[in-house]
Design an enzyme around this catalytic site. Structure first.
Site, PDB file in Angstrom:
ATOM      1  N   TYR A 472       0.783  -1.234   0.000  1.00 42.06           N
ATOM      2  CA  TYR A 472       0.000   0.000   0.000  1.00 42.06           C
ATOM      3  C   TYR A 472       0.823   1.297   0.000  1.00 42.06           C
ATOM      4  O   TYR A 472       0.430   2.278   0.627  1.00 42.06           O
ATOM      5  CB  TYR A 472      -0.980   0.030   1.190  1.00 42.06           C
ATOM      6  N   HIS A 473       1.911   1.325  -0.756  1.00 40.21           N
ATOM      7  CA  HIS A 473       2.730   2.539  -0.776  1.00 40.21           C
ATOM      8  C   HIS A 473       3.024   3.023  -2.194  1.00 40.21           C
ATOM      9  O   HIS A 473       4.175   3.267  -2.545  1.00 40.21           O
ATOM     10  CB  HIS A 473       4.052   2.286  -0.038  1.00 40.21           C
TER      11      HIS A 473
END
Length: 535
Positions: A472-473
């Site tokens: 999730y980056h």
């Protein structure tokens, strides 16, 4: 409607910008957010992440998917992104990580002067309200509440012991002088007071307390269609609320803060981006800017889920239901217990070998059996260890599926397209398997969810290709820089246009070594101050 500033996206950057810019009573600010206000119980209670991150149903979550990934056996990856005030800080694991000083110094050396570590540190400090108090590297008075975990599971302490047994030293502060080592994460969580134990999203920290300002208008449930221009100057935003379409005008600037997927999408919908691609979907080219949507980077993550004998974790079963009911009452009473947990309680930053000069792998220790982003559930109790490559070499892109603003963008991270990433993730998988086998954790093991048959490198790499996915980056799709393929300059103004900036994680030239929420907030703090000085 007309305002001085129109901000598109109320996430980690947009919440900061709206709050800081509206501190000046002499200016007016309008913030557009597609989701809701981000105040509900599932947002405030950290345990609510279980319900929101999976995207089933889509609660405060865009729940995007990638295009098929050749490096992952042709699978479509999953890309949850926050859809509410606070953005992804409203659904994340709350981990407070800044990255390594070398990350920012690398930005400065790579065509972004003034963005080195010592340039960024003051903005981290301005944002931070750390429970531990002020020091050379921390601040106690900022709006973003940073807390120690009050009630971590005993199994997380066993993880730290297992890490030590694998010659990984302990580190009590990943944002201190040295990132390397294993420890418990600090989290963006209220500490003390009536909100003790609640999530401190960017909206809760910055925006919710000032929503009643007369010079600030926050519109939720609205989706931007395109930026409006007069010649090459941005003058407003066209948006849709339900079936109704409207416009909001900006006297000074339009600021895009819609994230690594949303900001390049909105630029392209507005005719700004690679000319050939825009023409292919029937969009008239306003400004040919080849770098828009390019340079996508993300942390690819491999998970090792383990079932345990101990039940002091987040489990599924009759007893687990009773535990959650008891823990729910505890959290409502004093903000502590399992429901206050970030789930990823422990972690580590380690070197893949003695030949590297700084950590190139990150570990997350999660107090539950995690499979496919919690979209596949399993009876029983356990934990999961994650590992990701901190500075991947693979580069992907975001493009448009069509000219329809409601269509999701085409997200192609090109995971493992660079062979070095696969080699490094394989080394990381070996290291987390060694930690699982260390005595402190081995005594808890009942079985692996995905056991190996031969324990060969080839089989382990097959497991990686079959199950690895984002942690999730995503960043980089509106890259800051000085070269012709940069999208924004070092003041985050879109190159070749007037009165238009992009301020969010998409401007990062290279992915930082860790979780991206705190750096995004610091970027927004810095730019709010710069914009305030400019006008």
């Amino acid at each position: 409607m007309e305002f001085d500033y129109v901000i598109v996206g109320g996430g980690s950057a947009g919440s900061v910008l709206a709050a800081r810019l509206s501190e000046d009573a002499g200016v007016t600010v309008c913030l557009l957010e597609a989701g809701g206000e981000g105040r509900g119980l599932l947002t405030r209670m950290p345990f609510g992440t279980v319900a929101t991150i999976s995207g089933r149903p889509k609660i405060n979550n865009w729940a995007f998917e990638t295009v098929p990934q050749p490096g992952l056996n042709g699978r479509r990856g999953y890309q949850p992104r926050g859809r509410a005030l606070g953005g992804s800080s409203a659904i994340n694991a709350m981990l407070y990580i800044r990255g390594q000083a070398e990350d920012y110094d690398g930005w400065a050396l790579d065509g972004c002067p003034g963005w080195g570590w010592h340039d960024m540190l003051p903005w981290f400090l301005k944002s931070e309200g750390n429970q531990r108090g002020a020091s050379a590297l921390h601040a106690a008075d900022g709006p973003l509440q940073v807390a120690d975990q009050q009630t971590p599971r005993g199994l997380s302490e066993d993880f730290l012991q297992a890490a030590e047994q694998c010659q990984i030293r302990l580190n009590g502060d990943f944002n201190g002088p040295d990132q390397e080592g294993a420890g418990l994460y600090q989290v963006t969580q209220f500490h003390g007071g009536a909100k003790n134990g609640e999530r401190c999203s960017a909206a809760a920290a910055y925006l919710h307390p000032v929503m009643n300002r007369r010079n600030l208008k926050v519109l939720t449930g609205v989706e931007a269609d395109r930026v409006l221009f007069s010649g090459k100057r941005a003058v407003g935003v066209a948006y849709r609320q339900g079936k109704a379409t409207s416009e909001v005008r900006a006297r000074r600037e339009v600021i895009l803060s819609s994230g690594a997927f949303g900001s390049p999408k909105l630029l392209m919908l507005s005719g700004i981006g690679p000319a050939a691609h825009l023409q292919s979907v029937g969009i008239e080219v306003l400004h040919d800017l080849p770098g828009v949507g390019q340079n996508l980077q993300d942390h690819l993550d491999f998970v090792l889920p383990i079932f345990t004998h101990t039940k002091d974790t987040v489990g599924i079963g009759a007893a687990a239901g009773l535990t959650l009911a008891r823990e729910g009452a505890r959290w409502r009473r004093d903000g502590t217990g399992m429901l206050a947990s970030p789930f990823a309680e422990g972690g580590a930053f380690i070197k893949s070998s003695s030949a590297v000069d700084r950590p190139d792998l990150q570990l997350h220790f999660v107090i539950g059996v995690l499979d496919d982003h919690a979209r596949k559930l399993h009876l029983g109790y356990g934990y999961s260890i994650h590992v990701c490559v901190l500075r991947p070499k693979s580069r992907g892109e975001v493009t448009l599926a069509s000219r329809d603003p409601r269509a999701a963008p085409l997200i192609d991270p090109k995971f493992l397209s660079h062979p070095d990433d696969a080699d490094l993730l394989l080394k990381g998988a070996r290291k987390i398997r060694a930690i699982v086998a260390a005595p402190a954790l081995a005594r808890h093991t009942r079985r692996e969810l995905f056991p190996l048959k031969t324990d060969s490198d080839a089989e382990l790499l097959d497991h990686i290709r079959a199950r690895a996915d984002t942690i999730y980056h995503p960043v980089g799709t509106c890259r800051m820089g000085s070269d012709r393929r940069a999208v924004v300059d070092t003041s985050l103004r879109v190159r070749g246009l007037e009165a238009l900036r992009v301020i969010d994680a998409s401007i990062m030239p290279n992915l930082i070594s860790g979780n991206t929420n705190a750096p995004t907030i610091a970027i927004a703090e810095r730019m709010a101050a710069e914009i305030g000085r400019t006008h």
